[in-house]
Design a protein around this motif. Structure first.
Motif, PDB file in Angstrom:
ATOM      1  N   MET A   1      11.972   2.266  -3.813  1.00 10.74           N
ATOM      2  CA  MET A   1      12.403   1.145  -2.977  1.00 10.74           C
ATOM      3  C   MET A   1      11.417   0.910  -1.834  1.00 10.74           C
ATOM      4  SD  MET A   1      14.429  -1.292  -2.251  1.00 10.74           S
ATOM      5  CE  MET A   1      15.795  -1.006  -3.367  1.00 10.74           C
ATOM      6  N   ARG A   2      10.929   2.016  -1.243  1.00 15.45           N
ATOM      7  CA  ARG A   2       9.985   1.852  -0.133  1.00 15.45           C
ATOM      8  C   ARG A   2       8.689   1.208  -0.614  1.00 15.45           C
ATOM      9  NH1 ARG A   2      11.650   7.242   0.351  1.00 15.45           N
ATOM     10  NH2 ARG A   2      13.311   7.557   1.881  1.00 15.45           N
ATOM     11  N   ASP A   3       8.222   1.627  -1.813  1.00 15.08           N
ATOM     12  CA  ASP A   3       6.993   1.048  -2.345  1.00 15.08           C
ATOM     13  C   ASP A   3       7.179  -0.433  -2.652  1.00 15.08           C
ATOM     14  OD1 ASP A   3       5.754   3.493  -2.168  1.00 15.08           O
ATOM     15  OD2 ASP A   3       6.218   4.067  -4.232  1.00 15.08           O
ATOM     16  N   VAL A   4       8.347  -0.784  -3.180  1.00 17.04           N
ATOM     17  CA  VAL A   4       8.622  -2.192  -3.470  1.00 17.04           C
ATOM     18  C   VAL A   4       8.660  -3.002  -2.183  1.00 17.04           C
ATOM     19  CG1 VAL A   4      10.332  -3.797  -4.394  1.00 17.04           C
ATOM     20  CG2 VAL A   4       9.857  -1.658  -5.595  1.00 17.04           C
ATOM     21  N   ARG A   5       9.312  -2.446  -1.162  1.00 15.90           N
ATOM     22  CA  ARG A   5       9.399  -3.156   0.116  1.00 15.90           C
ATOM     23  C   ARG A   5       8.011  -3.344   0.723  1.00 15.90           C
ATOM     24  NH1 ARG A   5      13.628  -0.690   4.021  1.00 15.90           N
ATOM     25  NH2 ARG A   5      12.359   1.146   3.609  1.00 15.90           N
ATOM     26  N   ARG A   6       7.197  -2.304   0.657  1.00 16.96           N
ATOM     27  CA  ARG A   6       5.842  -2.420   1.202  1.00 16.96           C
ATOM     28  C   ARG A   6       5.034  -3.457   0.434  1.00 16.96           C
ATOM     29  NH1 ARG A   6       2.656   3.087   1.742  1.00 16.96           N
ATOM     30  NH2 ARG A   6       4.467   3.438   3.085  1.00 16.96           N
ATOM     31  N   LEU A   7       5.202  -3.490  -0.895  1.00 15.10           N
ATOM     32  CA  LEU A   7       4.491  -4.470  -1.715  1.00 15.10           C
ATOM     33  C   LEU A   7       4.921  -5.890  -1.367  1.00 15.10           C
ATOM     34  CD1 LEU A   7       2.642  -5.244  -4.073  1.00 15.10           C
ATOM     35  CD2 LEU A   7       4.590  -4.867  -5.611  1.00 15.10           C
ATOM     36  N   VAL A   8       6.232  -6.097  -1.206  1.00 20.18           N
ATOM     37  CA  VAL A   8       6.736  -7.430  -0.878  1.00 20.18           C
ATOM     38  C   VAL A   8       6.227  -7.873   0.489  1.00 20.18           C
ATOM     39  CG1 VAL A   8       8.810  -8.778  -0.409  1.00 20.18           C
ATOM     40  CG2 VAL A   8       8.767  -7.201  -2.336  1.00 20.18           C
ATOM     41  N   VAL A   9       6.263  -6.967   1.461  1.00 21.11           N
ATOM     42  CA  VAL A   9       5.766  -7.310   2.798  1.00 21.11           C
ATOM     43  C   VAL A   9       4.288  -7.679   2.740  1.00 21.11           C
ATOM     44  CG1 VAL A   9       5.274  -6.384   5.088  1.00 21.11           C
ATOM     45  CG2 VAL A   9       7.484  -5.947   4.024  1.00 21.11           C
ATOM     46  N   THR A  10       3.516  -6.921   1.968  1.00 19.74           N
ATOM     47  CA  THR A  10       2.088  -7.219   1.833  1.00 19.74           C
ATOM     48  C   THR A  10       1.871  -8.592   1.203  1.00 19.74           C
ATOM     49  OG1 THR A  10       1.593  -4.857   1.592  1.00 19.74           O
ATOM     50  CG2 THR A  10      -0.087  -6.421   0.856  1.00 19.74           C
ATOM     51  N   LEU A  11       2.648  -8.897   0.165  1.00 17.93           N
ATOM     52  CA  LEU A  11       2.527 -10.204  -0.484  1.00 17.93           C
ATOM     53  C   LEU A  11       2.925 -11.336   0.456  1.00 17.93           C
ATOM     54  CD1 LEU A  11       3.938  -9.421  -4.050  1.00 17.93           C
ATOM     55  CD2 LEU A  11       1.554  -9.825  -3.407  1.00 17.93           C
ATOM     56  N   VAL A  12       3.983 -11.112   1.237  1.00 16.44           N
ATOM     57  CA  VAL A  12       4.435 -12.143   2.180  1.00 16.44           C
ATOM     58  C   VAL A  12       3.360 -12.416   3.225  1.00 16.44           C
ATOM     59  CG1 VAL A  12       6.062 -12.605   4.049  1.00 16.44           C
ATOM     60  CG2 VAL A  12       6.894 -11.767   1.858  1.00 16.44           C
ATOM     61  N   ILE A  13       2.830 -11.349   3.803  1.00 15.54           N
ATOM     62  CA  ILE A  13       1.802 -11.517   4.832  1.00 15.54           C
ATOM     63  C   ILE A  13       0.553 -12.164   4.243  1.00 15.54           C
ATOM     64  CG2 ILE A  13       0.266 -10.284   6.407  1.00 15.54           C
ATOM     65  CD1 ILE A  13       2.465  -8.216   6.781  1.00 15.54           C
ATOM     66  N   GLY A  14       0.162 -11.708   3.053  1.00 19.96           N
ATOM     67  CA  GLY A  14      -1.033 -12.266   2.427  1.00 19.96           C
ATOM     68  C   GLY A  14      -0.886 -13.733   2.074  1.00 19.96           C
ATOM     69  N   SER A  15       0.264 -14.098   1.481  1.00 17.38           N
ATOM     70  CA  SER A  15       0.462 -15.492   1.072  1.00 17.38           C
ATOM     71  C   SER A  15       0.527 -16.419   2.275  1.00 17.38           C
ATOM     72  CB  SER A  15       1.737 -15.618   0.238  1.00 17.38           C
ATOM     73  OG  SER A  15       2.870 -15.215   0.988  1.00 17.38           O
ATOM     74  N   PHE A  16       1.228 -15.980   3.323  1.00 17.26           N
ATOM     75  CA  PHE A  16       1.309 -16.857   4.493  1.00 17.26           C
ATOM     76  C   PHE A  16      -0.021 -16.919   5.232  1.00 17.26           C
ATOM     77  CE2 PHE A  16       2.576 -17.793   8.954  1.00 17.26           C
ATOM     78  CZ  PHE A  16       2.954 -19.108   8.716  1.00 17.26           C
TER      79      PHE A  16
END
Length: 229
Positions: A1-16
């Motif tokens: 779950m932590r790895d998924v959350r970190r991946l999602v946060v990275t994608l959100v920051i990168g896309s924005f």
């Protein structure tokens, strides 16, 4: 779950970040006039930014018993985001399409609000105030969706009832936010023992930094693993 959350946060920051860079580029290269393409790029930046904020709201309950609320919000939010981008870049629009957009954005926003309140309340703390506010959020969202689908001619008492529930929704949100924030800032009273040594606090902060989460979340996870949920 932590790895998924970190991946999602990275994608959100990168896309924005990409969307923000394109928006800045559109503003700086518009010349004397502001063309249609620049406007579409800026609207895309806004849409991606709103979706990014919503995703961060949904992630607030990641790793908690109410994580399914955030997962549902993440799925629902893809609908208005996709429709907004479709309409921004010249997709055909119909009344049904706008209804779907209105209903989906209402549900997505309500789920984001619910996630923030659940996260603010903490683990396993579904008291009367939080439960009542979540019910008010649900009723407000349902009434808005009904108005979008059925039209505005729903009678005077419908909108009076909507106003009452909406006020209770806002009141509950403000009270929960205020009490939750003050509770998180609470300091130990005089004479109360310090439960964590400086070394333990340092380890807690270091572990939170490695996992990309907060020290409180690390402590909650450790207690759940040791004592059970």
């Amino acid at each position: 779950m932590r790895d998924v959350r970190r991946l999602v946060v990275t994608l959100v920051i990168g896309s924005f970040s990409v969307a923000a860079a394109l928006g800045i580029l559109a503003l700086l290269t518009g010349g004397d006039g502001f063309g249609e393409t620049q406007g579409r790029v800026l609207l895309t930046t806004v849409v991606v930014g709103v979706e990014s904020v919503a995703v961060l709201c949904y992630l607030a309950v990641a790793g908690r018993p109410a994580a399914f609320v955030g997962a549902l919000g993440g799925v629902v939010s893809l609908v208005p985001t996709g429709l907004a981008l479709w309409l921004t870049w010249g997709g055909s629009d119909t009344a049904a399409l706008f209804e779907v957009f209105g209903v989906s954005v209402t549900i997505a926003a309500s789920l984001a609000q619910a996630c923030l309140l659940i996260a603010l309340a903490g683990r396993h703390r579904f008291g009367a105030g939080l439960t009542g506010t979540l019910v008010a959020i649900t009723v407000v969202a349902a009434m808005i969706c009904l108005a979008i689908v059925a039209g505005e001619d729903l009678g005077d008492w419908y909108w009076r009832l909507f106003g009452v529930v909406a006020i209770l929704d806002v009141l509950g949100t403000v009270v929960l936010a205020a009490t939750g924030a003050s509770g998180r800032r609470a300091r130990p009273v005089a004479g109360e023992p310090d439960l964590l040594s400086p070394a333990a606090r340092a380890r807690l902060v270091e572990a939170a930094h490695r996992r990309g989460t907060s020290p409180t979340q690390v402590l909650d996870d450790a207690l759940d693993a040791l004592l059970g949920p």
